[in-house]
Design a protein around this motif. Structure first.
Motif, mmCIF file in Angstrom:
data_model
loop_
_atom_site.group_PDB
_atom_site.id
_atom_site.type_symbol
_atom_site.label_atom_id
_atom_site.label_comp_id
_atom_site.label_asym_id
_atom_site.label_seq_id
_atom_site.Cartn_x
_atom_site.Cartn_y
_atom_site.Cartn_z
ATOM 1 N N SER A 46 2.135 3.628 3.800
ATOM 2 C CA SER A 46 2.196 2.227 4.236
ATOM 3 C C SER A 46 2.687 2.138 5.678
ATOM 4 O O SER A 46 2.173 1.356 6.472
ATOM 5 N N GLN A 88 0.115 -3.959 0.652
ATOM 6 C CA GLN A 88 0.481 -3.597 -0.717
ATOM 7 C C GLN A 88 0.886 -4.849 -1.509
ATOM 8 O O GLN A 88 0.493 -5.013 -2.645
ATOM 9 N N ASP A 167 -4.122 -1.255 1.117
ATOM 10 C CA ASP A 167 -2.959 -0.515 0.630
ATOM 11 C C ASP A 167 -2.783 -0.777 -0.868
ATOM 12 O O ASP A 167 -2.339 -1.845 -1.272
ATOM 13 N N GLU A 168 -3.146 0.184 -1.677
ATOM 14 C CA GLU A 168 -3.093 0.076 -3.142
ATOM 15 C C GLU A 168 -3.719 -1.209 -3.673
ATOM 16 O O GLU A 168 -3.069 -1.969 -4.396
HETATM 17 MG MG LIG Z 1 3.212 2.155 0.229
#
Ligand SMILES: [Mg+2]
Ligand SMILES: Nc1ncnc2c1ncn2[C@@H]1O[C@H](COP(=O)(O)OP(=O)(O)OP(=O)(O)O)[C@@H](O)[C@H]1O
Length: 508
Positions: A46, A88, A167-168
């Motif tokens: 991240s 995220q 991000d995810e």
């Molecule tokens: Mg992360």
């Protein structure tokens, strides 16, 4: 500069007080490719991608976009140069419509006024282009997380992003939503957009990516071509050792004679007629699709939502906790799914968080025993391998997965008799997952009882002694260990229609 690459990150270093988050990491992405970025919790994924948007200013290193060199970015520069990031924990404005969110920050205007009709029209076009079916007028807070994310993607495209960083993205989505997201991502690749894709789920990495970059402990480890590698190699590169089994062995220690929790026709919070028994030392899995009513049920047991009717019997006594405090005091814990909203007090220290439920126990005459406080925090930091420079670190500064571990530590410290885990390993890396499974096993082997909610089928089957499946707030079936199988669970999870018909026939 080699024109093959849309964006290059060169020797990026990022230091925080007490932590070197990135040690000279380089990465490059080609036009129209999906580049996966993988690594354990706290590896620096991240942080790295935040340098592309200006959310993090690197200590040193440079960023090249289409041959232009930058020593750091700002959100403005990033957007001018076609870089878009879906974080995220993404942020959109729930009270606005889908169209208004899409044009947030740069609305279409007619004179001085915002032209709502034009925005709705454009939004409809944008959604159609991505084959997504969203009414531009609908309020974002009424949409599922999956659709909210689609709006974020559409927003990036609307702003002409050349590089989309995710991000995810799959972490909060249901299986069906993940499928739709994949389709959109593949469509974008076909249109020449470059995508950086971060995920802990390796099956997704294999399905989507062209190349894979592995980080470990803030260091660049290797770039691989997806079709030339395999799961074991990736795990080894991420973890730095081989991991032989996914689920640790457990000595079953179910005490069939002792029912710890019994629910008798419990209704409330969207759930109906929920009845089951849970024995001492047992792990009961709760299966179902997202929205099936599992978290809602957990909230009732934990005193966080109102029970309308039915009985909850805990250790042979009927209970009706009105607040989580009451539930905690009688020995029930809930490790919640949404860590940002419910779990950790993000602004306070690791030590503080872990000791939160037990301050009463470790205090005398309102004075906290700080030695005990420290030792307990240290114990769980070590057991859960929480990556933090020290116990006074603010939880907000930990990586997503490590925040999750702090919350786990907190509930383990509470030493409750019944622990409800709601998606305990979401966003947690493979190595740490194994540690958490070991911990759950350790808990039942020491006489604790567990209710496990998981949308990861493998995890549910790997860890539970028994599974009950919910759909639309009703129990649709129960499976014993020898009956576990993915198709049966899926069938029960989507079995609601039949149940409704049955209920109508019986007149209930
Ligand atoms: Mg992360
Ligand atoms: N603002 C901050 N202050 C101090 N340390 C930080 C800060 N932000 C990140 N870190 C540290 O930098 C390291 C890398 O964190 P990062 O969030 O990039 O990890 P990640 O690979 O994304 O992990 P996850 O898979 O858990 O999301 C971690 O050790 C984290 O604690």
């Amino acid at each position: 500069m080699n024109n093959e690459y849309v964006m290059q990150l060169q020797n990026i270093r990022k230091e925080y007080p007490g932590v070197v988050a990135l040690k000279n990491v380089s990465l490059e992405i080609k036009k129209g490719e999906i580049l996966a970025l993988i690594g354990e919790n706290g590896a620096g994924k991240s942080t790295l991608i935040k340098t592309c948007s200006g959310a993090v200013i690197p200590t040193s290193g440079k960023i090249m976009i289409n041959g232009k060199e930058f020593s750091s970015m700002t959100p403005q520069l990033a957007s001018e140069n076609g870089i878009a990031i879906i974080y995220q924990e993404f942020n959109n404005v729930g009270g606005l419509s889908a169209a208004e969110n899409l044009f947030l920050g740069h609305p279409i205007k007619k004179g001085f006024l915002i032209d709502k009709v034009a925005m709705e029209k454009e939004a409809e076009k944008a959604f159609k282009q991505l084959n997504i079916n969203i009414d531009p007028k609908v309020l974002v807070k009424d949409l599922t997380v999956g659709y909210q994310q689609m709006i974020e993607i559409a927003k990036a495209i609307q702003q002409d992003a050349q590089v989309l960083v995710m991000d995810e993205p799959s972490a909060p989505l249901t299986t069906a939503e993940v499928e739709s997201m994949f389709k959109v991502v593949e469509l974008l690749r076909a249109k020449g957009v470059s995508i950086i894709y971060i995920s802990h789920r390796l099956d997704e990495i294999f399905r989507l990516s062209d190349r894979i970059v592995v980080l470990r402990d803030g260091e660049y480890i290797k770039t691989l071509t997806t079709k030339d590698t395999h799961v074991e190699e990736l795990i080894q590169l991420m973890v730095g050792r081989e991991l032989n089994e996914t689920y640790p062995p457990r000595n079953s220690c179910i005490d069939k004679n002792k029912v710890v929790l019994e629910l008798n026709k419990v209704c409330g919070n969207g759930d109906r007629d929920i009845s089951f028994k849970l024995h001492k030392g047992e792990i009961l899995g709760l299966g179902g699709l997202v929205g099936a009513g599992r978290t809602e049920l957990a909230q009732i047991i934990f005193g966080a939502a109102k029970k309308e009717s039915g009985q909850i019997i805990f250790n042979n006594k009927e209970i009706d906790p009105k607040t989580p405090r009451e539930a905690i005091d009688i020995g029930i814990a809930l490790v919640p799914e949404d860590r940002k909203r419910h779990g950790a007090l993000l602004q306070t220290s690791v030590k503080n968080n872990i000791n939160m439920p037990i301050y009463k126990r470790i205090s005398r005459l309102s004075v906290i025993d700080s030695k005990k406080e420290y030792e307990i925090a240290k114990k769980y930091k070590e057991e859960l391998v929480i990556k933090t420079p020290n116990l006074n670190q603010i939880v907000k500064n930990l990586s997503g997965g490590n925040q999750q571990k702090v919350i786990l530590g907190k509930w383990l410290a509470a030493n409750s008799e019944l622990i409800i885990f709601d998606e305990p390993t979401r966003g947690i890396d493979v190595g740490a997952k194994y540690e958490i499974y070991k911990l759950i096993n350790h808990l039942v082997e020491n006489g604790k009882t567990i209710l496990l909610i998981s949308s990861e089928m493998e995890e549910l089957m790997g860890m539970s002694d028994r599974i009950i499946v919910l759909a639309e707030g009703n129990i649709t079936g129960e499976l014993r260990r020898e009956e576990f199988d993915q198709t049966s669970i899926m069938r029960l999870a989507s079995a609601m229609k039949e149940v409704k018909i049955k209920n109508e026939n019986t007149g209930s």
